[in-house]
Design an enzyme around this catalytic site. Structure first.
Site, PDB file in Angstrom:
ATOM      1  N   SER A   1       0.837  -1.205   0.000  1.00  0.00           N
ATOM      2  CA  SER A   1       0.000   0.000   0.000  1.00  0.00           C
ATOM      3  C   SER A   1       0.865   1.245   0.000  1.00  0.00           C
ATOM      4  O   SER A   1       0.595   2.216  -0.727  1.00  0.00           O
ATOM      5  CB  SER A   1      -0.923   0.002   1.223  1.00  0.00           C
ATOM      6  OG  SER A   1      -1.867  -1.047   1.167  1.00  0.00           O
TER       7      SER A   1
ATOM      8  N   ALA B   1      -4.657  -0.691  -2.633  1.00  0.00           N
ATOM      9  CA  ALA B   1      -3.968  -0.119  -1.479  1.00  0.00           C
ATOM     10  C   ALA B   1      -4.974   0.192  -0.375  1.00  0.00           C
ATOM     11  O   ALA B   1      -6.051   0.715  -0.634  1.00  0.00           O
ATOM     12  CB  ALA B   1      -3.228   1.150  -1.882  1.00  0.00           C
ATOM     13  N   LYS B   2      -4.591  -0.120   0.836  1.00  0.00           N
ATOM     14  CA  LYS B   2      -5.444   0.163   1.996  1.00  0.00           C
ATOM     15  C   LYS B   2      -5.015   1.515   2.558  1.00  0.00           C
ATOM     16  O   LYS B   2      -4.219   1.605   3.507  1.00  0.00           O
ATOM     17  CB  LYS B   2      -5.309  -0.961   3.028  1.00  0.00           C
ATOM     18  CG  LYS B   2      -6.479  -1.092   3.998  1.00  0.00           C
ATOM     19  CD  LYS B   2      -6.365  -2.368   4.803  1.00  0.00           C
ATOM     20  CE  LYS B   2      -7.455  -2.484   5.841  1.00  0.00           C
ATOM     21  NZ  LYS B   2      -8.792  -2.701   5.268  1.00  0.00           N
ATOM     22  N   LEU B   3      -5.546   2.576   1.960  1.00  0.00           N
ATOM     23  CA  LEU B   3      -5.166   3.943   2.298  1.00  0.00           C
ATOM     24  C   LEU B   3      -6.248   4.614   3.127  1.00  0.00           C
ATOM     25  O   LEU B   3      -7.444   4.444   2.863  1.00  0.00           O
ATOM     26  CB  LEU B   3      -4.927   4.750   1.015  1.00  0.00           C
ATOM     27  CG  LEU B   3      -3.860   4.197   0.065  1.00  0.00           C
ATOM     28  CD1 LEU B   3      -3.792   5.043  -1.197  1.00  0.00           C
ATOM     29  CD2 LEU B   3      -2.499   4.154   0.760  1.00  0.00           C
TER      30      LEU B   3
ATOM     31  N   TYR C   1     -11.167   5.581   2.828  1.00  0.00           N
ATOM     32  CA  TYR C   1     -12.243   5.131   3.707  1.00  0.00           C
ATOM     33  C   TYR C   1     -13.233   6.236   4.068  1.00  0.00           C
ATOM     34  O   TYR C   1     -14.214   5.977   4.766  1.00  0.00           O
ATOM     35  CB  TYR C   1     -11.644   4.460   4.954  1.00  0.00           C
ATOM     36  CG  TYR C   1     -11.220   3.044   4.623  1.00  0.00           C
ATOM     37  CD1 TYR C   1     -12.025   1.960   4.941  1.00  0.00           C
ATOM     38  CD2 TYR C   1     -10.049   2.804   3.915  1.00  0.00           C
ATOM     39  CE1 TYR C   1     -11.665   0.670   4.595  1.00  0.00           C
ATOM     40  CE2 TYR C   1      -9.681   1.520   3.551  1.00  0.00           C
ATOM     41  CZ  TYR C   1     -10.495   0.452   3.902  1.00  0.00           C
ATOM     42  OH  TYR C   1     -10.149  -0.831   3.528  1.00  0.00           O
TER      43      TYR C   1
END
Length: 296
Positions: A65, A153-155, A159
């Site tokens: 990420s 990507a866990k950005l 969220y």
């Protein structure tokens, strides 16, 4: 819910310290622009002691990420895993949710960060959605265009979309939101992947507009072990309507059955669904009651 108390220990840039004594700079890029990467990981109490489920996969994704977002990642991942186990020990946690976060140092410009820090914290947290069957609604919010931000990507900033969708769903009386992509295909829930059951097979949205979840990958592995055919394809609202059952999966959610999506009501006998079979297998796997991983 309070996530820490006066004795809670966190890990910050190589040091263990009390959460109440920690601070961050108010001019950080992460605070102002959501320019940060994070992970959600679970630890379980097993007969072999404390176990962080798929720790290496989660820290690999955290590094990935960061790479996709041009955020430096100068840490040794094995050292971070060891620090996470130490953090659980210091906080006397067995079953826990773990949150590593890579955040950026002060910089008000819209360019690469001037420096980064890493935080790891943990707390007791039951299944995010509880143990009930969930009521979902198809959200008016769409999953972001993959050309606008890297979907794998866990950005943190991504969220905001999830928060808006979940809040709107909750206001309407639903437990969770289901988002479509920009072309009207089923993408994922606000913080979990979705699987549909139809005629003894499982279906899940193909990659491109979804987060390729680690729990999603685990479900696919379990399908191989349990001889359940699992097909990735573009799914439509019509597929939702025609499905026999459905469930969500994610590290926080684990495996959660779906009772309905708007006016689509699935059969009430969750115990007779493939989702329930996967739910039991997943629980056995994370608790090491059955060593599926030898087969996987």
């Amino acid at each position: 819910m309070k996530y820490y108390n006066s004795n809670t220990i966190i890990y910050l840039d190589g040091q263990f310290e009390k959460a109440v004594n920690s601070s961050t700079d108010l001019y950080g890029q992460s605070l102002h622009y959501g320019y940060a990467a994070f992970e959600g990981i679970r630890a379980y109490k097993t007969h072999n002691g404390n176990r962080i489920f798929k720790a290496a996969a989660h820290f690999d994704r955290l590094e990935r990420s960061c790479q996709l977002a041009n955020i430096p990642f100068p840490w040794d991942k094995q050292e971070l895993i060891a620090a996470t186990y130490k953090l659980l020990q210091l906080n006397k946690l067995k079953d826990a949710y773990i949150r590593p976060l890579v955040f950026c140092h002060p910089n008000m410009k819209l360019n690469e960060p001037s420096g980064v820090s890493i935080l790891i914290c943990a707390w007791e947290w039951d299944a995010y959605s509880g143990n009930k069957l969930l009521k979902l609604t198809v959200s008016d919010y769409e999953r972001p265009n993959p050309k606008s931000t890297p979907m794998e990507a866990k950005l943190s900033g991504n969220y905001v979309n999830s928060i808006l969708a979940t809040t709107a769903a909750n206001i309407k009386g639903y437990d969770e939101a289901l988002l479509l992509d920009m072309h009207g295909f089923v993408a994922e829930a606000s913080g979990a992947n979705i699987f549909l059951e139809k005629d003894g097979k499982l279906y899940t949205p193909s990659l491109g507009n979804i987060l390729p979840g680690i729990t999603r990958a685990t479900v696919k592995e379990l399908c191989t072990v349990l001889d359940i055919e699992c097909i990735e394809k573009k799914l439509t609202i019509e597929d939702l309507k025609n499905a026999d059952s459905a469930f969500l999966c994610g590290t926080a959610t684990e495996i959660a059955g779906i009772a309905s999506i708007d006016d689509i009501v699935y059969r009430p006998l969750w115990r007779e669904s493939l989702g329930y079979t996967i739910q039991r297998a997943y629980k056995n796997l994370v608790l090491e009651k059955v060593n599926y991983e030898v087969i996987i």
